[in-house]
Design an enzyme around this catalytic site. Structure first.
Site, PDB file in Angstrom:
ATOM      1  N   SER A 148       0.931  -1.035   0.091  1.00 39.96           N
ATOM      2  CA  SER A 148       0.074   0.014   0.077  1.00 39.96           C
ATOM      3  C   SER A 148       0.970   1.229  -0.144  1.00 39.96           C
ATOM      4  O   SER A 148       0.756   1.942   0.787  1.00 39.96           O
ATOM      5  CB  SER A 148      -1.050   0.094   1.344  1.00 39.96           C
ATOM      6  OG  SER A 148      -0.097   0.379   2.274  1.00 39.96           O
ATOM      7  N   GLU A 173      -2.245   5.811  12.373  1.00 35.23           N
ATOM      8  CA  GLU A 173      -1.471   6.083  11.443  1.00 35.23           C
ATOM      9  C   GLU A 173      -2.421   6.287  10.280  1.00 35.23           C
ATOM     10  O   GLU A 173      -3.196   5.695  10.121  1.00 35.23           O
ATOM     11  CB  GLU A 173      -0.388   4.959  11.104  1.00 35.23           C
ATOM     12  CG  GLU A 173       0.423   5.067   9.905  1.00 35.23           C
ATOM     13  CD  GLU A 173       1.247   4.017   9.846  1.00 35.23           C
ATOM     14  OE1 GLU A 173       1.958   3.627  10.875  1.00 35.23           O
ATOM     15  OE2 GLU A 173       1.770   3.446   8.835  1.00 35.23           O
ATOM     16  N   ASP A 225       2.329   8.336   7.252  1.00 31.83           N
ATOM     17  CA  ASP A 225       3.014   7.409   6.293  1.00 31.83           C
ATOM     18  C   ASP A 225       3.090   7.787   4.921  1.00 31.83           C
ATOM     19  O   ASP A 225       4.083   8.515   4.582  1.00 31.83           O
ATOM     20  CB  ASP A 225       2.677   6.047   6.735  1.00 31.83           C
ATOM     21  CG  ASP A 225       3.181   4.867   5.855  1.00 31.83           C
ATOM     22  OD1 ASP A 225       4.213   5.149   5.137  1.00 31.83           O
ATOM     23  OD2 ASP A 225       2.553   3.749   5.608  1.00 31.83           O
TER      24      ASP A 225
END
Ligand code: PGA
Ligand code: ZN
Length: 431
Positions: free
Chosen positions: A56, A295, A321
């Site tokens: 991802s 996150e 991220d």
């Protein structure tokens, strides 16, 4: 703070080789070997490093692989990189990393690929530390590198890392925020992982024990149900271990976002939330389950909503991220807007060790917590364990089970042992 820029020994890179190996998904990845010799040709250092890979990935990461995929990356190291790096001082990390960027010549490292670059960069550092007879974490961080990170690990998951009946949220994590020693923290996470399986089985007699890419259980559960279960497992094991273990989440929300509908789509739940509803949903989960860490709760370009959630969430790390992709310009933008208060650090998102270090320093200078991280596709390469200690990251996100995850955990157990009485846990906020 860094010693590796100042150290000079006569250790010269004498060879660089690259090969295609398997990662934890049995996909091909790049591994690089670097040999250093002294002036009379005696071998004084060897370093080997392999690149991880994401499932991802953030849209703003450097390009992982060049044209030709891993074979192209291996060829690039052999033909473009090795001839230029051989003969350089192996401790000249900054110059070597700058040269890697120059040899590539593109802003996104697409000619040689971020994965080839990071494998070379890390293998060079390992060869240098070997030439100096230092463990890598000391080579990078000097004598003051004595702090162990808290392990943050994925115990239940879905999203891009598991099958279609698993939760939409990519990762349900755990972190033992009060553990006194790394080794106890690592085993606490493994106990939670085990307890989570038992709790899933108690709920669902048909559970097959299936796991996602990082060894987290992939059950047929809804998002809230899954978080409730993980929070309960944390509480039970906290009581048994005698220190607090807190849940965490990685929404990997760019993967949920449908830009046509302008909504976060939770397929399994049959729900779609606009940005405001997504923020409310996340804040509600934070309020109810008190995760220590969240996150990517929002898509990768929505700095403003990240800022809003960071302001409203109480005593919770909001980590970027895909938002930051270990990129200094994006981290700077986040700092300016107050988006997030933690930065995920993935060396292959940016391509070199020097760039990774600058990202960590920038985060820390502004009170953002740097979180060293694995990727969903990993190898037994343990370099990030050393980076977490050497760069003083108080958290390492590296999974709980599986050979490629425990390679990092076990290396940290060794580092803790080697440091002996000097070893301490890193500093977390709100403790
Ligand atoms: P990855 O993502 O699959 O790109 O490694 C893991 C994460 O989102 O943290
Ligand atoms: Zn993530």
């Amino acid at each position: 703070m860094m010693s590796w820029v100042a150290i000079k020994v006569r250790a010269i890179i004498s060879s660089i080789s690259a090969r295609k190996i398997l990662d934890s998904r049995a996909n091909p990845t790049v591994e690089v070997d670097v040999v250093a010799e002294d002036e009379v040709g005696t071998k004084v250092g060897f370093g080997r490093a392999a690149a991880p890979s994401g499932a991802s990935k953030g849209r703003h990461e450097v390009t992982a692989l060049p044209k030709g995929g891993v074979d192209g990356a291996v060829e690039g190291v052999k033909r473009v990189v090795a001839p230029r790096l051989v003969g350089m001082e192996v401790t000249d990390q900054k110059r070597i990393d700058a040269l890697l960027r120059k040899l590539d010549g593109t802003p996104d490292l697409s000619r040689i690929g971020g994965n080839a670059a990071v494998a070379v960069s890390m293998a060079v550092a390992k060869a240098a530390s070997a030439a100096l007879n230092l463990p890598l974490y000391k080579y990078l961080g000097g004598e003051q590198a004595t702090k162990l990170p808290y392990p943050l690990g994925n115990v239940l998951g879905g999203g891009a890392h598991a099958g279609r009946m698993a939760p939409d949220i990519q990762e349900f994590l755990v972190i033992p925020t009060d553990a006194g020693r790394f080794v106890d923290a690592a085993f606490a996470n493994s106990q939670v992982h085990r307890r989570v399986r038992a709790l899933i089985e108690a709920k669902d007699g048909t559970f097959t024990g299936g796991k996602g890419d990082e060894g987290a259980w992939a059950p047929n559960l809804g998002n809230v149900e899954a978080l409730e279960l993980v929070a309960r497992a944390c509480e039970e094991i906290s009581e048994e271990m005698g220190f607090k273990i807190r849940p965490g989440l990685d929404f990997a929300a760019s993967g949920l976002y449908d830009s046509g509908k302008k909504k976060y789509v939770y397929k399994r739940e049959g729900a779609a939330r606009d940005t405001g509803e997504q923020i409310d949903f996340v804040l509600e989960l934070i309020e109810t389950y008190e995760p220590f860490y969240v996150e990517d709760p929002l898509r990768e370009d929505d700095f403003e909503s990240f800022a809003e959630i960071t302001k409203k969430a109480k005593r919770c790390l909001i980590c970027g991220d895909d938002l930051f992709v270990t990129n200094v310009a994006r981290i700077r933008k986040g700092i300016k807007l107050g988006a997030a208060n933690a930065v995920l650090i993935k060396p292959n998102q940016i391509g070199t060790l020097s760039d990774t270090h600058v990202a960590v320093q920038l985060a820390r200078q502004h009170g953002y917590v740097p979180v060293m991280s694995h990727r969903s596709g990993e190898t037994s390469d343990e370099t990030i364990a050393h980076l977490a200690v050497g760069f003083e990251c108080p958290i390492i996100k590296t999974g709980v089970v599986g050979g490629e995850r425990v390679a990092k955990l076990n290396e940290l157990i060794r580092i803790e042992e080697e440091l002996g009485e000097q070893a301490r846990m890193g500093e977390l906020p709100w403790k």
